[in-house]
Design an enzyme around this catalytic site. Structure first.
Site, PDB file in Angstrom:
ATOM      1  N   GLU A   4       0.805  -1.235   0.000  1.00 14.19           N
ATOM      2  CA  GLU A   4       0.000   0.000   0.000  1.00 14.19           C
ATOM      3  C   GLU A   4       0.829   1.272   0.000  1.00 14.19           C
ATOM      4  OE1 GLU A   4      -0.389  -2.502   2.220  1.00 14.19           O
ATOM      5  OE2 GLU A   4      -2.305  -2.321   3.244  1.00 14.19           O
ATOM      6  N   ASP A  55      -1.881  -5.091   3.612  1.00  8.66           N
ATOM      7  CA  ASP A  55      -1.965  -5.425   5.046  1.00  8.66           C
ATOM      8  C   ASP A  55      -2.802  -6.686   5.308  1.00  8.66           C
ATOM      9  OD1 ASP A  55      -0.390  -3.312   5.737  1.00  8.66           O
ATOM     10  OD2 ASP A  55      -2.006  -1.997   6.372  1.00  8.66           O
ATOM     11  N   ASP A  99      -5.464  -7.801   6.782  1.00 11.54           N
ATOM     12  CA  ASP A  99      -6.805  -7.710   7.361  1.00 11.54           C
ATOM     13  C   ASP A  99      -7.824  -7.610   6.239  1.00 11.54           C
ATOM     14  OD1 ASP A  99      -6.415  -5.149   6.419  1.00 11.54           O
ATOM     15  OD2 ASP A  99      -6.417  -4.176   8.376  1.00 11.54           O
ATOM     16  N   GLU A 157      -9.451  -5.113   5.009  1.00  9.68           N
ATOM     17  CA  GLU A 157      -9.199  -3.990   4.105  1.00  9.68           C
ATOM     18  C   GLU A 157      -8.058  -4.323   3.154  1.00  9.68           C
ATOM     19  OE1 GLU A 157     -11.454  -0.878   3.375  1.00  9.68           O
ATOM     20  OE2 GLU A 157     -11.610  -1.896   5.307  1.00  9.68           O
ATOM     21  N   TYR A 169       1.731  -5.880  13.368  1.00 14.46           N
ATOM     22  CA  TYR A 169       0.584  -5.175  12.782  1.00 14.46           C
ATOM     23  C   TYR A 169      -0.312  -4.594  13.872  1.00 14.46           C
ATOM     24  CZ  TYR A 169      -3.104  -4.103   9.457  1.00 14.46           C
ATOM     25  OH  TYR A 169      -4.030  -3.438   8.691  1.00 14.46           O
ATOM     26  N   ARG A 220      -3.483  -3.335  13.801  1.00  9.73           N
ATOM     27  CA  ARG A 220      -4.957  -3.468  13.827  1.00  9.73           C
ATOM     28  C   ARG A 220      -5.286  -4.900  14.199  1.00  9.73           C
ATOM     29  NH1 ARG A 220      -4.232   0.105   9.492  1.00  9.73           N
ATOM     30  NH2 ARG A 220      -5.043   2.175   9.994  1.00  9.73           N
ATOM     31  N   HIS A 262      -4.349 -12.168  14.019  1.00 13.67           N
ATOM     32  CA  HIS A 262      -3.018 -11.591  14.213  1.00 13.67           C
ATOM     33  C   HIS A 262      -2.603 -11.723  15.667  1.00 13.67           C
ATOM     34  CE1 HIS A 262      -4.092  -9.948  10.431  1.00 13.67           C
ATOM     35  NE2 HIS A 262      -4.968  -9.120  10.926  1.00 13.67           N
TER      36      HIS A 262
END
Length: 702
Positions: free
Chosen positions: A9, A82, A84, A86, A298, A300, A345
């Site tokens: 990203e 990432d 997740d 998203e 990570y 989140r 995670h």
């Protein structure tokens, strides 16, 4: 020529990963999402099974062309967004644009950006996980349906520019409900009696406990006078001494919400700032000779799980630094607080415990260092032995009146050597040492002072960011990635504002909340919103169909929309007219609500656009010129500061609130400094300090 293209990203992440992968890989950044629903329309075909209409995000043309061209020159494309929902959705959109096969093993994920983690991830690429993608699509479409179908109603009936949303509307309701509790609160009187006693020359305090062996609350002065009369001239004797050992366990390593809460308490960070700085630490920081390294895992996550490798590394470090006694017999395993917490995670931890905060400090900004230290300290403490406290409770009798004193001392500090968790309105540990003299049964103590004090019960406190995040998490509303943007949105819309770091609803917020309660009660229902979050989790787990979840929601929602269209009355929020006159056109100024609270604006808008801040005097003479008065002002970013009302003739300014009290040491002015739940009176001239009780401290109020 490189064999593979890797797409992440951000440029920072690309730079870090590129170093680990070598010359056979080209690493490029998509700069976040490349496709989204259009801003100009709902972009969801409800009749065709809620089919989303995705378009390329404006401004992404050049990046997409670059990625497309690069993809044609390599044998293999890896999507490393990432780990997740998203990130999975970004990978899916990229795969679609680059015409990659969805079943191809093109997706790589890593929980930390370290050489080993990245190399391991590329050994086992996987296909895109459509359950994760569908969970993200369902959330996006759900929020779009709510936002884009209720918002136009609010524009028509109340004011342009308003919005509603599943999570933001519940958040505003929580703030308003708390405000209503405060408004309807009736204070109740209660009293305490403190006995300052001494034994063998050592003073200590005991509090009134009860009478005739029973606990008693003192509700008025008459009851207090009765007790004072009963103990007048009485011998005060120790009737009971209890000593016990108490263990205190460390807090679990951070998850997203607990990191946001603790950074707010200890570092004074907003939730959005915490996430922004954590992102920098995750994506990589240049450590000089070591190069660019991801410093934390990570950020989140709502799992407290720690990898066995990281646990072992931490245990070895603790033994080396503090000795064997400072690690528990077995590594600590923390259970999920929230039943709906995802375990994809690990918890947030340093990627290597050997990179201590002091070692990396020269390479970090002040904010990066402070947040990294918080994460590092919390992780190390979470793997340490419990603290052992010796506690002592002493009962003292004056006739039939009972006083009680409590003391404690730290016998073995354990994890407290490194870190102690903060509380919502103060960061100090409640286990601070409080010594009592060596008392035993039948000892008589000397009375030095008896102090009765009147108190009144306090209303529940307004939400701070930390407390609001904790409440949303406990209620199962939103997910780690949604807390920070939600808190930003409700302020941008003018529904709430921050006052002394606490959320206060605006008139606009209350009007919109009232309409939502009347016409869309499900959207504001805490249980309903939490159930929707669970449904999204079920989609991610592959046990619920995303179209069915949306359809079940929409059937009721559509009926509510039709009723609201027909029955919602138009509400006009009248501007409050002030006594002040516009110096430009002579019309009256009116009070308006802006992002940072109320301000004055000309009632002749848009012909006259004159605005001015509301000047609030704090009742203190200006220490700079001695002629003016100190007023509260706001900076362009909305931060409160204090200055003289004779500006620009007098340029006195202070971030801290000046007080009428003079310094006892040098006679200069003093200011009130609030930090970490502590209130300190400070003299800027000579540095003299006085601590005082924080009236907002919940623990003190209790």
């Amino acid at each position: 020529m490189a064999d593979s293209l890797v797409i992440v990203e951000s440029p920072a992440k690309a730079k870090t990963i590129s170093k680990y992968l070598g010359k056979n890989y080209i690493v490029k950044a998509s700069m976040g999402h490349i496709r989204d629903l259009p801003k100009s329309q709902t972009g969801v075909d409800i009749e065709q099974g809620f089919k989303p209409k995705y378009i390329t995000i404006r401004g992404k043309g050049a990046i997409l062309k670059e990625l497309k061209d690069a993809s044609k020159k390599v044998k293999k494309v890896y999507l490393a967004a990432d780990p997740d929902r998203e990130g999975e959705a970004i990978a899916w959109h990229l795969a679609h644009y680059l015409e990659l096969d969805e079943n191809e093993h093109c997706r790589v994920v890593f929980n930390e950006i370290t050489k080993q983690a990245v190399k391991d991830a590329f050994k086992s690429p996987r296909p895109i996980n459509m359950d994760l993608v569908n969970a993200q699509q369902a959330r996006r479409i759900l929020d779009r349906l709510v936002g884009y179908q209720i918002s136009p109603l609010l524009w028509k009936k109340v004011k342009k520019g308003l919005s509603a949303g599943r999570v933001q509307s519940v958040t505003v309701k929580l703030i308003i409900d708390r405000e209503n509790e405060i408004r309807s609160f009736v204070p109740e009187e209660y009293w305490t009696i403190t006995l300052l006693a001494a034994h063998e020359g050592q003073e200590f305090e005991a509090k009134f406990y009860g009478r005739n062996g029973e606990k008693l609350e003192l509700k008025n002065e008459n009851e207090v006078q009765e007790i004072l009369k009963a103990i007048e001239g009485a011998r005060i004797v120790v009737t009971d001494v209890k000593e016990r050992e108490r263990l205190r366990n460390p807090a679990a390593p951070f998850i997203t919400s607990s990191l946001q809460q603790e950074a707010a308490r200890k570092l004074n960070f907003r939730a959005s700032k915490t996430m922004s700085v954590a992102q920098q630490l995750y994506e990589g920081v240049d450590l000089g000779k070591e190069g660019t390294v991801g410093l934390i895992t990570y950020m989140r996550t709502d799992s407290t799980r720690i990898s066995p490798v990281a646990q072992e590394e931490a245990r070895e470090w603790i033994i080396q630094k503090y000795g064997q006694a400072y690690v528990p017999d077995k590594p600590r395993v923390y259970t999920k607080k929230n039943a709906s917490a995802q375990d994809a995670h690990e918890a947030i931890r340093p990627t290597s415990v050997h990179r201590t905060p002091e070692q990396v400090k020269p390479y970090l900004s002040r904010d990066q260092y402070r947040l990294y230290k918080l994460i590092w300290d919390r992780f190390v403490a979470s793997q340490m032995a419990s603290a052992v406290l010796d506690t002592m409770t002493v009962d003292l009798s004056a006739g039939d009146v009972l006083f009680r004193a409590a003391g404690s001392k730290i016998k073995f500090p354990g994890f407290m050597k490194v870190y102690v968790e903060g509380s919502d309105d103060g960061t100090g540990s409640h286990d601070e040492e409080k010594f009592l003299p060596p008392l035993k049964k039948d000892d008589e103590v000397e009375t030095r002072k008896i102090e009765p004090k009147q108190h009144f019960t306090q209303p529940p406190p307004r939400y701070t960011e930390a407390r609001l995040v904790r409440t949303l998490e406990e209620l199962g509303i939103g997910r780690p990635s949604t807390y920070a943007p939600t808190l930003e949105t409700v302020q941008k819309r003018g529904y709430v504002r921050l006052e002394d770091k606490r959320f206060v609803p605006t008139e606009l917020g209350e009007v919109v909340n009232q309409l939502m309660e009347e016409f869309f009660p499900e959207i504001l229902n805490v249980e309903f919103t939490a159930e929707m979050e669970e449904e999204l989790d079920h989609i991610e787990e592959g046990i619920a169909d995303w179209v069915k979840v949306l359809d079940n929601f929409y059937q009721t929602f559509e009926k509510r929309l039709k009723v609201a269209e027909a029955e919602m009355s138009k509400i006009e929020i009248q501007d409050e007219v002030s006594d002040e006159v516009c110096e430009k056109c002579g019309r009256h100024l009116v009070y308006k609500m802006g992002r940072f609270g109320k301000f004055l604006a000309c009632s002749g808008f848009p012909e006259c656009r004159n605005t001015k801040p509301i000047i609030k005097e704090i009742g203190v003479d200006c220490p700079g010129c001695g002629e003016g008065k100190i007023v509260e002002r706001r900076s362009k970013k909305g931060r409160i500061f204090y200055g003289c009302n004779r500006y620009p003739d007098c340029e006195f300014v202070s971030w801290d609130k000046p007080l009428a009290k003079s310094c006892p040491e040098c006679g200069s002015y003093t200011v009130e400094k609030r930090a970490r739940g502590q209130v300190t009176i400070l003299c800027p001239s000579c540095g003299h300090k006085e601590k005082q009780a924080n009236p907002d401290d919940e623990s003190a109020a209790e």
